[in-house]
Scaffold this active site. Sequence first.
Site, mmCIF file in Angstrom:
data_model
loop_
_atom_site.group_PDB
_atom_site.id
_atom_site.type_symbol
_atom_site.label_atom_id
_atom_site.label_comp_id
_atom_site.label_asym_id
_atom_site.label_seq_id
_atom_site.Cartn_x
_atom_site.Cartn_y
_atom_site.Cartn_z
ATOM 1 N N HIS A 562 30.741 159.141 70.790
ATOM 2 C CA HIS A 562 29.414 159.076 71.414
ATOM 3 C C HIS A 562 28.404 160.000 70.713
ATOM 4 C CE1 HIS A 562 30.787 162.695 73.734
ATOM 5 N NE2 HIS A 562 29.518 163.011 73.594
ATOM 6 N N ASP A 612 36.700 157.233 73.044
ATOM 7 C CA ASP A 612 35.603 158.092 72.554
ATOM 8 C C ASP A 612 36.143 159.046 71.485
ATOM 9 O OD1 ASP A 612 33.193 159.327 72.249
ATOM 10 O OD2 ASP A 612 33.266 160.439 74.155
ATOM 11 N N SER A 711 30.266 168.499 73.213
ATOM 12 C CA SER A 711 30.797 167.153 73.004
ATOM 13 C C SER A 711 31.418 167.045 71.619
ATOM 14 C CB SER A 711 29.682 166.115 73.139
ATOM 15 O OG SER A 711 29.256 166.010 74.472
#
Length: 761
Positions: A562, A612, A711
Site C-alpha cells: 500500500h 499487503d 507502514s
Amino acid sequence: MALARCVLAVILGALSVVARADPVSRSPLHRPHPSPPRSQHAHYLPSSRRPPRTPRFPLPLRIPAAQRPQVLSTGHTPPTIPRRCGAGESWGNATNLGVPCLHWDEVPPFLERSPPASWAELRGQPHNFCRSPDGSGRPWCFYRNAQGKVDWGYCDCGQGPALPVIRLVGGNSGHEGRVELYHAGQWGTICDDQWDNADADVICRQLGLSGIAKAWHQAHFGEGSGPILLDEVRCTGNELSIEQCPKSSWGEHNCGHKEDAGVSCVPLTDGVIRLAGGKSTHEGRLEVYYKGQWGTVCDDGWTEMNTYVACRLLGFKYGKQSSVNHFDGSNRPIWLDDVSCSGKEVSFIQCSRRQWGRHDCSHREDVGLTCYPDSDGHRLSPGFPIRLVDGENKKEGRVEVFVNGQWGTICDDGWTDKHAAVICRQLGYKGPARARTMAYFGEGKGPIHMDNVKCTGNEKALADCVKQDIGRHNCRHSEDAGVICDYLEKKASSSGNKEMLSSGCGLRLLHRRQKRIIGGNNSLRGAWPWQASLRLRSAHGDGRLLCGATLLSSCWVLTAAHCFKRYGNNSRSYAVRVGDYHTLVPEEFEQEIGVQQIVIHRNYRPDRSDYDIALVRLQGPGEQCARLSTHVLPACLPLWRERPQKTASNCHITGWGDTGRAYSRTLQQAAVPLLPKRFCKERYKGLFTGRMLCAGNLQEDNRVDSCQGDSGGPLMCEKPDESWVVYGVTSWGYGCGVKDTPGVYTRVPAFVPWIKSVTSL
C-alpha cells in the site's frame, strides 16, 4: 521673740539655697520636668538606672540632629559618676585601647573574664555604646581581644571626634553588603580601586563583626545611589577603623557606582569554606572550617556540581577546578573526602561526604578552585557547568548548561563540529568531535539558554564563544544541540561486506536496550541495522519519508504494497535510505540508494488490505548495492508457514511514525506481544485473514502500536539462537494506540516462497 524669728528666717533661707544648689538630694523618683509621652525611641523606668533605648545603626555615631531619633531625658545623673561617654551625637563606643566595642546583644552568655559590674539590664540592647550599668564606676564595654575572645575594657570618655558611621547594604544578612559611610549629612559608597581583604578586615572590625572578612568588587551587592565618598583605600588590615587607613580625600575618586566596594564578615562556624593560597580572592585551595581549625578537601570524586556549589557558597556564580600546584602549599588537616553535592545545598556540609577527617589522600589531591562572577548578559564566565544528556554513553548527548540555577539547552542555529570541539575540550575529551542538531539526542525540558553561538573551534570553553545575550533565542526544543566526543568513524570496507554477508543474517553487532512508537522510546544508533525507509525523490517531493522497510540483503528491501498506492510503482520516483537514525541529520553510516525495481504481490488490491507486501530491488552492480556495516545489516527470513507465536519471543516494532504527539525524527522502538489468531479475528471479523497477524499491548496504561508513518516497517522477533527474524510487515489498524484494536501486520512466513522466488535468497 524677734530674735527667734530672725534666726528661723536665716535657717530657712539657707535650706532653700542648699536645696536649689543640690537637686541630687531629691528623691530618685522625683522628676524636675513633666514626663514626656512614651516613644518608640525611649524606654522609661522610675529611676535613671536604665539608659534610653536607641535604634541600632551598624556603628551609631555622629548622625545629624535632623536625622537622629528623638532621645528623651530619663532623669539626672550625679556629675561625679559618668554613666556614659558623651551624649547625643558623640556617644563613645571604643575602649581606651581604641578597640571598637561589641554590640551588647552580641555578647555570649558565658565569659572567661567577668566584667566589673552586672550588665543584665544591658543584655540584648542593640547598640555598642560605653556604659556604667550600675552607675558606680567608669563606663566600659565588651570587645574582642587579640586572641579573638570576648573581653571587657574601660572606655576613654575623651576619645574626641567620633568615627564615621558605617553600614552594610544589599546583602542577604547583616554580615555582608555594599559598604556605605555617612559623611557630611549623606550616605555614600567606596570605590573598589585597591580594595582587598585587608580593607574588609578593618570594616568588619569596625562593625564589631568577627569571622572571615572578604572583599567584594564590581558592585557585587548592587550599585549605590548616593555620592562616592572614598577611593584608593589601602588598609594593612591592622587598623581599628577606616579613618586610620591611607585613602583619597573625601569625595575624590574616578569611579562609577559599578565599582562600589562590598564586604562579607562570615561567622566562623563548622562548614564555612574559603579559598586560600591563591593570588586573588577568587582562587585558591578550598578549605573548610571545623572545630576551630581550617582544613582541606580531597578531590576524590570531585565533580563540576561540587565546584558550582562551593563557588556559589563563596558568593560567585560559577567556577572551575584548578590544579592545586598553582597555590601555596598547606600543612593543615584534610577534613573532607568523597564529597558529592546535588546543587541545592545552602551549606557545604550538607553535601554527601565521608566523616570529618576520614580520607585516603595526600595534599597533592587537595581541591583547588577558580571562581567567577555571574554573566554580564553577553558572555558567561569560564567554568560554568555543562553536561551531556541522553546519549548512549558519557561521551555523547544533548548539551546542557547550568545558568542562573537551572539546567537548559542550546539552540542548534549554526551548530557545527567546531562547537562540538569546544564542548568536548571543556569536558576533557581530546579526540575528534562531531556536532548533532535537531534534538538528535531528544528534546530537553528546561529553558533554552543560548542561541547563535559562534565558535572558531580553538576556544577553551563554551563561554568564550557566546555572543548573544543569555536566554535570548527563537527556537524550540526540537532544535536542541548535541555532540559526540572521541568520535571514531567505522565504515565497513568491501572485504568487511563479504565477512558480514558470510556471517549470516539477523545479527545485532551493537549493544541493545529494550525500551518501549506510541508507548515506545528512542532506539540506540545501530540497534536495528536492517531498518530502512522508502522516500520520494525530489521530482515528486522533498525526499520525505513515505514508509518503513526491512533490508533482506545488500540489494533487496521488504515493505508494504500500500506504500505505492499514491505515487505509483515507477522506480524512478523513489529512493531507499539505510543506516539512518535521525531523519534530518546526515550520518556517516547513512546511505540513500536509488530503486531499480518494485515488485508488488500480484494478489494485492488497493481497496483491500490482504496480500499487503512488496519487494524493492536497489540499484547497484551485481549483488553489491548497500554497503554493509555495523549499522547496515540484513534481517533473517522465517521458515515457510512458521508459527511465530510458538517459535519466537521478544518481538519489537520500529520506525519513525506517530509517537502520540508528532512524527519522530529519531528511530523509535517498542516491545509488543504477538496476540492469538482467534483474538484478532474477534476484533476485526472478516477483515482479518490467515495471511495476517496482530500484535500490541492492550492495557489502558501500556498500549503500544505502530502507526501510519511505520507502514511497511518490520515486526522483528528474536529466535533462541539470538538471530532476529522479520515475521511481520506493518500493514493497517484502527488508528494509533486505540484500546482493544492492536496493529495488524502482513504475516511474512506465508510469503516466504514468493520472496525467495523474486529475490533468489
